[in-house]
Design a protein around this motif. Structure first.
Motif, PDB file in Angstrom:
ATOM      1  N   GLY A 294      14.513  50.304 -82.494  1.00 49.32           N
ATOM      2  CA  GLY A 294      14.774  50.024 -83.937  1.00 49.32           C
ATOM      3  C   GLY A 294      15.147  48.071 -83.888  1.00 49.32           C
ATOM      4  O   GLY A 294      15.430  47.548 -84.349  1.00 49.32           O
ATOM      5  N   SER A 295      13.615  47.982 -83.444  1.00 48.95           N
ATOM      6  CA  SER A 295      13.204  46.746 -83.552  1.00 48.95           C
ATOM      7  C   SER A 295      13.379  45.605 -84.958  1.00 48.95           C
ATOM      8  O   SER A 295      13.576  45.099 -85.154  1.00 48.95           O
ATOM      9  N   ILE A 296      12.686  46.968 -86.303  1.00 50.45           N
ATOM     10  CA  ILE A 296      12.804  46.149 -87.267  1.00 50.45           C
ATOM     11  C   ILE A 296      14.025  46.073 -87.434  1.00 50.45           C
ATOM     12  O   ILE A 296      14.261  44.855 -88.310  1.00 50.45           O
ATOM     13  N   LEU A 297      15.186  46.887 -88.179  1.00 49.19           N
ATOM     14  CA  LEU A 297      16.456  46.523 -87.979  1.00 49.19           C
ATOM     15  C   LEU A 297      16.610  45.286 -87.461  1.00 49.19           C
ATOM     16  O   LEU A 297      17.571  44.520 -88.163  1.00 49.19           O
ATOM     17  N   ALA A 298      16.217  44.915 -85.941  1.00 47.62           N
ATOM     18  CA  ALA A 298      17.364  44.102 -85.400  1.00 47.62           C
ATOM     19  C   ALA A 298      16.649  42.644 -86.245  1.00 47.62           C
ATOM     20  O   ALA A 298      16.857  41.542 -86.514  1.00 47.62           O
TER      21      ALA A 298
ATOM     22  N   ALA B 171      22.051  51.730 -79.235  1.00 54.72           N
ATOM     23  CA  ALA B 171      22.534  50.591 -79.235  1.00 54.72           C
ATOM     24  C   ALA B 171      22.038  49.686 -79.112  1.00 54.72           C
ATOM     25  O   ALA B 171      22.491  48.246 -79.848  1.00 54.72           O
ATOM     26  N   GLY B 172      20.730  50.050 -78.255  1.00 55.28           N
ATOM     27  CA  GLY B 172      19.699  48.542 -77.328  1.00 55.28           C
ATOM     28  C   GLY B 172      19.808  47.637 -78.390  1.00 55.28           C
ATOM     29  O   GLY B 172      20.683  46.272 -78.083  1.00 55.28           O
ATOM     30  N   ASN B 173      19.168  48.093 -79.743  1.00 59.60           N
ATOM     31  CA  ASN B 173      18.816  46.758 -80.808  1.00 59.60           C
ATOM     32  C   ASN B 173      20.132  45.750 -81.032  1.00 59.60           C
ATOM     33  O   ASN B 173      19.678  44.878 -80.764  1.00 59.60           O
ATOM     34  N   VAL B 174      21.406  46.411 -81.321  1.00 64.84           N
ATOM     35  CA  VAL B 174      22.151  46.195 -81.531  1.00 64.84           C
ATOM     36  C   VAL B 174      23.063  45.119 -80.525  1.00 64.84           C
ATOM     37  O   VAL B 174      23.050  43.351 -80.322  1.00 64.84           O
TER      38      VAL B 174
ATOM     39  N   PHE C 276      23.874  42.593 -90.101  1.00 66.24           N
ATOM     40  CA  PHE C 276      23.255  43.845 -89.013  1.00 66.24           C
ATOM     41  C   PHE C 276      24.667  44.525 -89.911  1.00 66.24           C
ATOM     42  O   PHE C 276      23.876  45.552 -90.594  1.00 66.24           O
ATOM     43  N   LEU C 277      25.702  44.553 -90.192  1.00 63.54           N
ATOM     44  CA  LEU C 277      26.499  45.842 -90.949  1.00 63.54           C
ATOM     45  C   LEU C 277      26.480  45.068 -92.379  1.00 63.54           C
ATOM     46  O   LEU C 277      26.543  46.708 -92.799  1.00 63.54           O
ATOM     47  N   GLN C 278      25.407  44.589 -92.646  1.00 60.74           N
ATOM     48  CA  GLN C 278      24.809  44.916 -94.573  1.00 60.74           C
ATOM     49  C   GLN C 278      23.845  45.687 -94.466  1.00 60.74           C
ATOM     50  O   GLN C 278      23.814  46.342 -95.459  1.00 60.74           O
ATOM     51  N   LEU C 279      23.210  46.497 -93.480  1.00 61.58           N
ATOM     52  CA  LEU C 279      21.745  47.403 -93.606  1.00 61.58           C
ATOM     53  C   LEU C 279      22.373  48.354 -92.968  1.00 61.58           C
ATOM     54  O   LEU C 279      21.361  49.248 -92.865  1.00 61.58           O
ATOM     55  N   VAL C 280      23.119  48.582 -91.920  1.00 60.92           N
ATOM     56  CA  VAL C 280      23.454  50.086 -91.715  1.00 60.92           C
ATOM     57  C   VAL C 280      24.573  50.678 -92.583  1.00 60.92           C
ATOM     58  O   VAL C 280      25.589  50.576 -93.489  1.00 60.92           O
ATOM     59  N   PRO C 281      24.539  51.984 -92.667  1.00 58.22           N
ATOM     60  CA  PRO C 281      25.217  53.198 -93.153  1.00 58.22           C
ATOM     61  C   PRO C 281      26.778  52.663 -93.210  1.00 58.22           C
ATOM     62  O   PRO C 281      27.408  52.386 -91.552  1.00 58.22           O
ATOM     63  N   GLU C 282      27.708  53.277 -93.759  1.00 54.86           N
ATOM     64  CA  GLU C 282      29.419  53.037 -93.620  1.00 54.86           C
ATOM     65  C   GLU C 282      29.641  53.115 -92.142  1.00 54.86           C
ATOM     66  O   GLU C 282      30.374  53.101 -91.720  1.00 54.86           O
ATOM     67  N   LYS C 283      29.276  54.944 -92.216  1.00 50.51           N
ATOM     68  CA  LYS C 283      29.987  55.511 -90.817  1.00 50.51           C
ATOM     69  C   LYS C 283      29.330  55.308 -89.783  1.00 50.51           C
ATOM     70  O   LYS C 283      29.916  54.989 -88.695  1.00 50.51           O
ATOM     71  N   TYR C 284      27.918  54.108 -89.156  1.00 48.95           N
ATOM     72  CA  TYR C 284      28.212  53.537 -88.644  1.00 48.95           C
ATOM     73  C   TYR C 284      28.280  52.253 -88.482  1.00 48.95           C
ATOM     74  O   TYR C 284      28.343  51.130 -87.129  1.00 48.95           O
ATOM     75  N   LYS C 285      29.506  51.729 -89.066  1.00 48.54           N
ATOM     76  CA  LYS C 285      29.814  49.972 -89.009  1.00 48.54           C
ATOM     77  C   LYS C 285      30.424  49.816 -87.723  1.00 48.54           C
ATOM     78  O   LYS C 285      30.167  48.831 -87.101  1.00 48.54           O
ATOM     79  N   ASP C 286      31.743  50.714 -86.988  1.00 46.77           N
ATOM     80  CA  ASP C 286      32.401  50.177 -86.489  1.00 46.77           C
ATOM     81  C   ASP C 286      31.393  50.399 -85.675  1.00 46.77           C
ATOM     82  O   ASP C 286      31.899  49.481 -84.321  1.00 46.77           O
ATOM     83  N   ILE C 287      30.811  51.699 -84.738  1.00 48.17           N
ATOM     84  CA  ILE C 287      30.356  51.693 -83.390  1.00 48.17           C
ATOM     85  C   ILE C 287      28.832  50.410 -83.328  1.00 48.17           C
ATOM     86  O   ILE C 287      28.583  49.391 -82.306  1.00 48.17           O
TER      87      ILE C 287
END
Lengths: 196, 596
Positions: free
Chosen positions: A14-18, A144-147, A170-181
């Motif tokens: 997940g380095s690209i997301l980071a 979740a290591g990248n976050v 970060f939260l803008q880039l992840v799907p709704e259901k993964y926002k909390d985690i």
């Protein structure tokens, strides 16, 4: 203002997301950004690095050797591999986690965790080691290591952005259901850094 | 204006949409794939057509057809894809276009994900077509828009040639708030000039040669070439495309002074800015990745104008022709050009690091397919020919089941060639589903026609995986829609005249193994379709674990499969969290120690 960050790791971590999240947060602060990512064959468990350059007058997306202000490492041996990018006095935030490649299982090469840790400690004054394995379990997601590590990074002094901005990005880039985690993981990273 | 973080390939797609592209076609290939991926996602909203074509030749011809009707068209591919599309490209340069036609060809110096480091600027020169070379995503978007206009002015296809570090770089890019959604309807006008007879070619060749001058004149006025005179500096540096960034930063780091000419249009190279630089520089260094395309034209201009400045670059071996540039390499070249000794690096040697090559993912069905055929071929000296895709990784230990890999589709034809040279040996060709449609099917027809006694294994994972999971003709989905006509691979293979065709599940080692042995025993071309969805696209099932009580530590799971989900802890093999539950290891474990 200029900030050069290298994120290293293994394909799939997940380095690209980071790197996108960091770039997005800097942009929200009105700064120019350039990133360079590894997409393609190396994504299949190969070594990957993302370069993120933030500033006013940027040149290219690739950070020269010994110029990175931060090296963020998602995997211990890959952090060592990218050390040449770090500038003298730069900061390393690295996972202690080892992802042992197939070549080591087959006896074709070696993985020496203690040597890598010692090398980083000897070479870098500002080095933070995070137990991403335990922290990911705490976050309830082994991926979740990248976050978490970016949450840790966000507390470093002198950054041109606030932790909340990086989290929002970060939260803008992840799907709704993964926002909390993700928000939880980010917070775990922040706290781990403050405790270290 | 809105500001977005765009990857270079996304920026190119945005530029094309802003320019009113009507038809876009591509075959995926790293680092170009996201151009059409982005276009396809936006095609519905902006009312244009986008497709994943069966191969690059089909993509360019689709774009050419649309252009002849007056529509603006785009084709995208990676550099080796242009080799496949070379036939239409060379002729299209003679025939010319009507609606602007932009051909995006992504180069991959390094190479990171390619078979060659070929330079598309050289190809453009060979085809006599203008080429633009962006230095970053924002410029790539500008150039795309400009390329459509240029194409219509010159009536020629225009090539945009980004490299990996622009394609996969992200930048904040300013975009207009509203993009015109209406496209003017196209209309094909019948005209003998669209039919390439030799008599027409003879005429058009003269025209094409004249267009080179016209193209150079127009490009001389483009904003993409920029001369930055540094008064007092005796040195001049010409930097093409991406290299401009490295030159700027290297000059900043070293404090050296030079006038810099940024080149965004390497062919045809506009003469005026180059000649102007000669007036300000006694010595000139040309910095460009790959071939000396700009350097050769600069040398030629200097000769024509009797200019005596020293010109450095590839020809005096200051700059390499191979590999990717970066700031550090360019800094060293510039220091040498200024006759400076580079400062000693004083690097601390790194401890020995593990060899980390990319591998097939945990749960990849290809791993099982390779295992099955290696087992079926045990005791024979079978040759395994490979192809382009994730499964090229089958060459890496411990799988070692790919003995050759050349280009798209070559697994089948090379197996046939190997068989002709060595008829007493078995040859097994492995290729993916998308590669089979791309160019494998022609080789298979050739094998049937010429009675090549080979086994062909189609690794049908129901996607084009390596490049990012694009759809292909076997899937019943297109770039724009979930429902398309599905081409049945087994039916197609039978229709080609193959006498032995089996479709099996590679995760069923016993059944698939039987099919593999029967195929290899079959006389004449035989095809086994290994059908199982890509592990990256399916939900994981329950993971397996190894019972340490039952494990006899024979090493079979580790050494026969090389699965990244199996590691070692305290000398015994263990399964880690990346296990997808494919169950292949549990089937090969002689002690039945691997269970759910």
């Amino acid at each position: 203002m200029k900030l050069d960050v290298v994120i290293s790791g293994v394909g799939g971590q997940g380095s690209i997301l980071a790197s996108r999240a960091l770039a997005g947060a800097a942009m929200a602060n009105g700064l120019n950004v350039l990133t360079s990512e590894v997409i393609g064959m190396a994504q299949r468990e190969g070594p990957v690095t993302s370069h993120i350059r933030i500033g006013n007058d940027l040149c290219g997306a690739l950070i020269p050797d010994h110029e990175a202000d931060f090296l963020i490492g998602l995997e211990l041996s890959e952090t060592v591999r990218s050390l040449g990018k770090l500038k003298p006095g730069g900061t390393v935030i690295t996972s202690e986690m080892a992802i042992i490649p197939v070549s080591v299982q087959l006896g074709l090469s070696k993985y020496d965790r203690e040597t890598y840790k010692r090398h980083i400690r000897e070479q870098v004054k500002k080095a933070v080691f995070l137990d991403l394995e335990t922290l990911s379990h705490l976050a309830g997601n082994p991926r979740a290591g990248n976050v978490i590590i970016m949450g840790a990074f966000s507390t470093c002094p002198g950054l041109p952005l606030q932790p909340e901005q990086l989290l929002r990005s970060f939260l803008q880039l992840v799907p709704e259901k993964y926002k909390d985690i993700n928000a939880h993981a980010f917070e775990i990273g922040r706290r781990a850094m403050e405790a270290s | 204006m809105v500001v977005k973080l765009l990857m270079g390939n996304e920026a190119i797609a945005h530029g094309a949409i802003e320019a009113g592209v009507q038809v876009a076609a591509a075959y995926p290939g790293t680092p170009s794939s996201e151009v059409l991926g982005t276009l396809a996602a936006m095609a519905g909203e902006y009312g244009f057509y986008a497709e994943w074509s069966i191969n690059e030749k089909a993509a360019l011809e689709t774009a050419a057809g649309a252009s002849l009707a007056g529509a603006r068209a785009l084709a995208a591919m990676k550099q080796v894809g242009l080799n496949v599309a070379a036939d239409p490209l060379m002729s299209l340069a003679y025939i010319g276009v009507k609606g602007g036609l932009v051909l995006v060809v992504a180069d991959d110096p390094g190479p990171h994900s390619s078979q060659t480091e070929q330079d598309t600027r050289k190809f453009a020169q060979f085809a006599k077509l203008p080429v633009l070379d962006p230095s970053n995503p924002a410029e790539a978007r500008e150039m795309t828009k400009y390329a459509f206009v240029l194409s219509e002015k010159l009536l020629l296809p225009v090539i945009l040639r980004p490299t990996t570090r622009t394609c996969h770089a992200c930048q904040n890019v300013e975009l207009p708030e509203n993009i015109q959604k209406r496209r003017s309807p196209a209309s094909f006008g019948k005209n003998p000039d669209w039919v390439i007879f030799p008599s027409l070619s003879a005429r058009k060749h003269v025209w094409l040669n004249r267009q080179q001058k016209a193209a150079g004149d127009i490009l001389g006025l483009s904003p993409f070439n920029r001369l930055e005179i540094n008064e007092g500096a005796k040195a001049g540096i010409i930097a093409c495309g991406l290299s401009y960034n490295y030159v700027r930063e290297a000059l900043r780091l070293t404090g050296l002074k030079a006038s810099v000419l940024k080149i965004g249009a390497p062919y045809p190279l506009p003469a005026p800015p180059v000649l102007e630089l000669f007036k300000h520089a006694e010595r000139i260094l040309v910095i460009e990745e790959q071939e000396p395309v700009v350097e050769d034209q600069v040398i030629s201009l200097a000769w024509q104008h009797r200019l005596e400045s020293r010109i450095s670059g590839k020809h005096d071996r200051l700059a390499p022709r191979e590999g990717e540039f970066n700031v550090d390499k360019v800094k060293a070249i510039i220091e040498k050009f200024f006759d400076l000794q580079p400062a000693p690096a004083g690097e601390t040697p790194l401890p020995e690091l593990p060899l980390r090559t990319p591998v097939l993912c945990a749960g990849c069905p290809h791993r099982a397919s390779f295992y099955i055929f290696k087992e079926a071929a045990r005791g024979t000296d079978t040759v395994f020919t490979g192809d382009i895709g994730c499964y090229t990784l089958g060459a890496i230990p411990p799988i070692n089941a790919v003995d050759t890999c050349l280009c798209m589709g070559a697994s089948v034809t090379m197996a046939a060639g190997l068989h002709r040279a060595e008829p007493g040996r078995r040859q097994v060709a492995f290729l993916g589903d998308s590669t089979f449609f791309h160019s494998g099917v022609t080789g298979l027809i050739n094998a049937v026609y010429n009675r090549a006694d080979i086994t062909v294994v189609i690794l049908d994972n129901r996607t084009t995986a390596m490049t990012g999971h694009q759809p292909h003709p076997g899937m019943g989905a297109t770039a724009m829609a979930g429902d398309g006509t599905s081409v049945d691979i087994a039916g197609l293979v039978k229709a080609c005249g193959v006498g032995f065709v089996r479709e099996v599940d590679p995760f069923d080692l016993a059944e698939a193994g039987k099919a593999a042995r029967a195929a290899m025993e079959h006389s004449g071309p035989a095809v086994v379709i290994m059908r199982r969805d890509c592990a990256a696209l399916v939900k994981r099932s329950r993971p397996y674990s190894i019972s340490s009580d039952d494990c006899v530590n024979c090493g079979a799971c580790l050494e026969d499969l090389g699965c990244p989900a199996i590691g070692k802890l305290d000398a015994l093999p263990v399964i880690n969290t990346s296990c997808t539950g494919c169950g292949v290891c549990s089937q090969i474990c002689p002690a039945k120690a691997i269970r759910r």
